[in-house]
Design an enzyme around this catalytic site. Structure first.
Site, PDB file in Angstrom:
ATOM      1  N   ARG A 192      30.051  37.594  43.000  1.00  0.00           N
ATOM      2  CA  ARG A 192      29.882  37.340  41.558  1.00  0.00           C
ATOM      3  C   ARG A 192      29.149  36.026  41.386  1.00  0.00           C
ATOM      4  O   ARG A 192      29.511  35.029  42.011  1.00  0.00           O
ATOM      5  CB  ARG A 192      31.245  37.202  40.860  1.00  0.00           C
ATOM      6  N   LYS A 201      28.314  50.788  46.529  1.00  0.00           N
ATOM      7  CA  LYS A 201      27.948  49.641  45.674  1.00  0.00           C
ATOM      8  C   LYS A 201      27.798  50.084  44.214  1.00  0.00           C
ATOM      9  O   LYS A 201      28.318  49.444  43.296  1.00  0.00           O
ATOM     10  CB  LYS A 201      26.647  49.021  46.200  1.00  0.00           C
ATOM     11  N   HIS A 253      39.084  42.002  29.938  1.00  0.00           N
ATOM     12  CA  HIS A 253      38.949  41.022  28.864  1.00  0.00           C
ATOM     13  C   HIS A 253      37.946  41.554  27.853  1.00  0.00           C
ATOM     14  O   HIS A 253      36.771  41.736  28.174  1.00  0.00           O
ATOM     15  CB  HIS A 253      38.484  39.672  29.417  1.00  0.00           C
ATOM     16  N   GLY A 276      35.299  41.642  24.989  1.00  0.00           N
ATOM     17  CA  GLY A 276      34.250  40.684  24.661  1.00  0.00           C
ATOM     18  C   GLY A 276      33.047  41.376  24.058  1.00  0.00           C
ATOM     19  O   GLY A 276      33.145  42.503  23.556  1.00  0.00           O
ATOM     20  N   GLY A 327      26.813  42.153  30.481  1.00  0.00           N
ATOM     21  CA  GLY A 327      25.380  41.911  30.653  1.00  0.00           C
ATOM     22  C   GLY A 327      25.155  41.539  32.102  1.00  0.00           C
ATOM     23  O   GLY A 327      25.911  41.961  32.974  1.00  0.00           O
ATOM     24  N   CYS A 341      23.268  42.765  37.118  1.00  0.00           N
ATOM     25  CA  CYS A 341      23.695  43.925  37.916  1.00  0.00           C
ATOM     26  C   CYS A 341      24.204  45.106  37.093  1.00  0.00           C
ATOM     27  O   CYS A 341      23.628  46.190  37.169  1.00  0.00           O
ATOM     28  CB  CYS A 341      24.765  43.496  38.908  1.00  0.00           C
ATOM     29  N   LYS A 351      21.629  47.282  34.891  1.00  0.00           N
ATOM     30  CA  LYS A 351      20.604  48.036  35.641  1.00  0.00           C
ATOM     31  C   LYS A 351      21.246  49.012  36.626  1.00  0.00           C
ATOM     32  O   LYS A 351      20.722  50.099  36.846  1.00  0.00           O
ATOM     33  CB  LYS A 351      19.644  47.086  36.361  1.00  0.00           C
ATOM     34  N   ARG A 360      19.779  37.248  32.462  1.00  0.00           N
ATOM     35  CA  ARG A 360      19.351  38.646  32.468  1.00  0.00           C
ATOM     36  C   ARG A 360      20.344  39.520  31.696  1.00  0.00           C
ATOM     37  O   ARG A 360      21.534  39.513  31.965  1.00  0.00           O
ATOM     38  CB  ARG A 360      19.184  39.133  33.918  1.00  0.00           C
TER      39      ARG A 360
END
Ligand code: NAD
Length: 442
Positions: free
Chosen positions: A154, A207, A254, A256, A260, A263, A266, A331
């Protein structure tokens, strides 16, 4: 071991420095000369906590170097990690494999001796086969194996994630390559990090499945937050109530402004596209993508509602622009859609972020940037907390209220207690908590 890492961005740089810190001899390659010049001058091209010191230490120990020319480095390496970008392809949402394939071609031209080519970039299932084919065509006699080793770090916690991973996934069909990969990660045996060895295609899909699942979890709690607002329930308590269930887990619950970053957006989209191509549509993930897309813009409408239904001519101060704290990565940050939504509705937007201003500037035309949180809020008609940087968790609310034109506080990360904010005289709106939705009839 002698290792090469191609691509010195968020993943390549962290991978390179951490592998060097394990004791390997690592050369990081990037085709961007400005990035390499900065690194060689001791300046980090990205913001990541702890990175600068670790790079300096490993460079000083002679284990880490930065270059632009790939050929000589690949020729000497026992393993070459591909850590280049795999952005969404413009127009159709498939993962763009241009950079990976260019890297594969360049590697193919320089291979010497048995070399393991490791895709660390997130690539669609089957891309390892493509990389293998590209290299084989360029270097028919070369001795190499292509391995998938997806990265789960992360941003903001990248170094500790790399050094203390929950697991290491290695997709490999060649025993020699497996031995090389185990040797590379051997220092992590001490931390008892499980190494999961599986087929290459399985690793590639693992992944995407991980990111799609996490994106689903976030989107799920965001929808529950919406319902909480309508029925007068508290999403924080709901999240805790379900998260303590070991089968569910409390992370990524959480509520929110929508996910965004570089990762999830996309990767969820690319997974949807891959699945459609194989005629196995992933309808849950398709819905997650759609719900999340609409949520970001919906946050602008939430701000407008909190401002009494109109922001025309008003100044809205946005605190936090990066997609999450402790990174400068902009991004797909929700702040972008929110700022545009507010500007479209006639607001003047002013913004501040502790680390992301440089990256935000070119992406946010018409936005004024402030030097700190209070300068941003000065004279504003509303303050919106978009990203939960620590610096915003303990703002001097009395001071904030005093400098604003009208005391409207919209907290899209629920970092304040509604009572505390209201006690300081704010008209306070958060996400999914009592008082955040329309007034309830009995
Ligand atoms: P990035 O854009 O920060 O870095 C990519 C770098 O590769 C750039 O510096 C670019 O100049 C360089 N590059 C491209 N082609 C090259 C070539 N042929 N030779 C040398 N350098 C080249 O990207 P990132 O965020 O580090 O992501 C890299 C990959 O890792 C992506 O597939 C991403 O999905 C995956 N990933 C990212 C994260 C994250 O948190 N950022 C986490 C896990 C996985």
């Amino acid at each position: 071991m002698r290792l090469a890492v191609i691509g010195s961005g968020y993943v390549g740089l962290v991978t390179g420095v951490c592998l060097a810190d394990f004791g390997h001899s690592v050369v990081c390659v990037d085709k961007d000369p400005a990035k390499i010049a900065a690194l060689n001058a001791g300046r980090m091209p990205i913001y990541e906590p702890g990175l600068s010191d670790l790079v300096a230490e490993n460079v000083a120990q002679g284990r880490l170097a930065f270059v632009t020319e790939l050929g000589p480095v690949v020729a000497q390496a026992e393993a070459v990690f591909i850590a280049v970008g795999t952005p969404s392809r413009r127009g159709d949402g498939f993962a763009d494999m241009t950079y990976v394939r260019e890297a594969a071609q360049e590697i193919g031209r320089s291979l010497k001796g048995f070399t393991v080519i490791v895709t660390k970039s997130t690539v669609p299932v089957g891309e390892g086969d493509v990389v293998e084919r590209i290299v084989r065509e360029i270097a028919p006699g070369a001795d190499f194996a292509v391995v998938s080793n997806p990265e789960f770090l992360r941003e903001g916690a990248a170094i500790s994630d790399f050094k203390r991973p929950d697991r290491i996934v290695i997709g490999v069909d060649d025993p020699r390559a497996e031995a090389v990969m185990r040797e590379i990660y051997r220092p992590l045996y001490l931390n008892a990090a499980p190494i999961l060895v599986m087929g290459r295609r399985t690793a590639e899909l693992t992944k995407y499945a991980a990111n799609a699942f996490l994106a689903t979890k976030i989107t799920f709690i965001n929808e529950i937050a919406e319902l909480c607002e309508s029925v007068g329930a508290d999403v924080q308590a709901v999240a805790r109530g379900i998260g303590l269930d070991g089968r569910i887990g409390s992370k990524f619950l959480h509520a929110g402004p929508g996910y965004g970053g570089s990762c999830f957006p996309k990767d969820t989209l690319a997974l949807v596209k891959t699945a459609q191509d194989h005629e196995v549509p992933l309808r849950i993930v398709e819905t997650v993508v759609a719900v999340n897309d609409s949520r970001k813009r919906a946050m602008a409408r939430k701000v407008i509602r909190a401002c009494g239904g109109s922001v025309r001519g008003k100044t809205v101060a946005m605190l936090g622009l990066t997609f999450k704290p402790d990174t400068d990565d902009m991004r797909e940050a929700p702040s972008l859609a929110i700022a545009t939504g507010l500007q479209d509705a006639g607001a003047k937007v002013r913004a501040y972020d502790p680390e992301g201003l440089e990256q935000a500037r070119p992406l946010m035309p018409g936005v004024d940037f402030a030097a700190d949180a209070y300068a941003c809020a000065e004279g504003a008609d509303a303050v919106v907390i978009v990203t939960e940087w620590n610096a915003f968790r303990a703002l001097d609310l009395a001071r904030l209220r005093a400098i604003m034109a009208t005391p409207v506080l919209i907290d899209l990360r629920n970092i304040y207690e509604p009572e505390t904010a209201r006690r300081h005289g704010f008209c306070y709106t958060s996400v999914g908590r009592p008082g955040d939705g329309p007034a309830l009839s009995a």
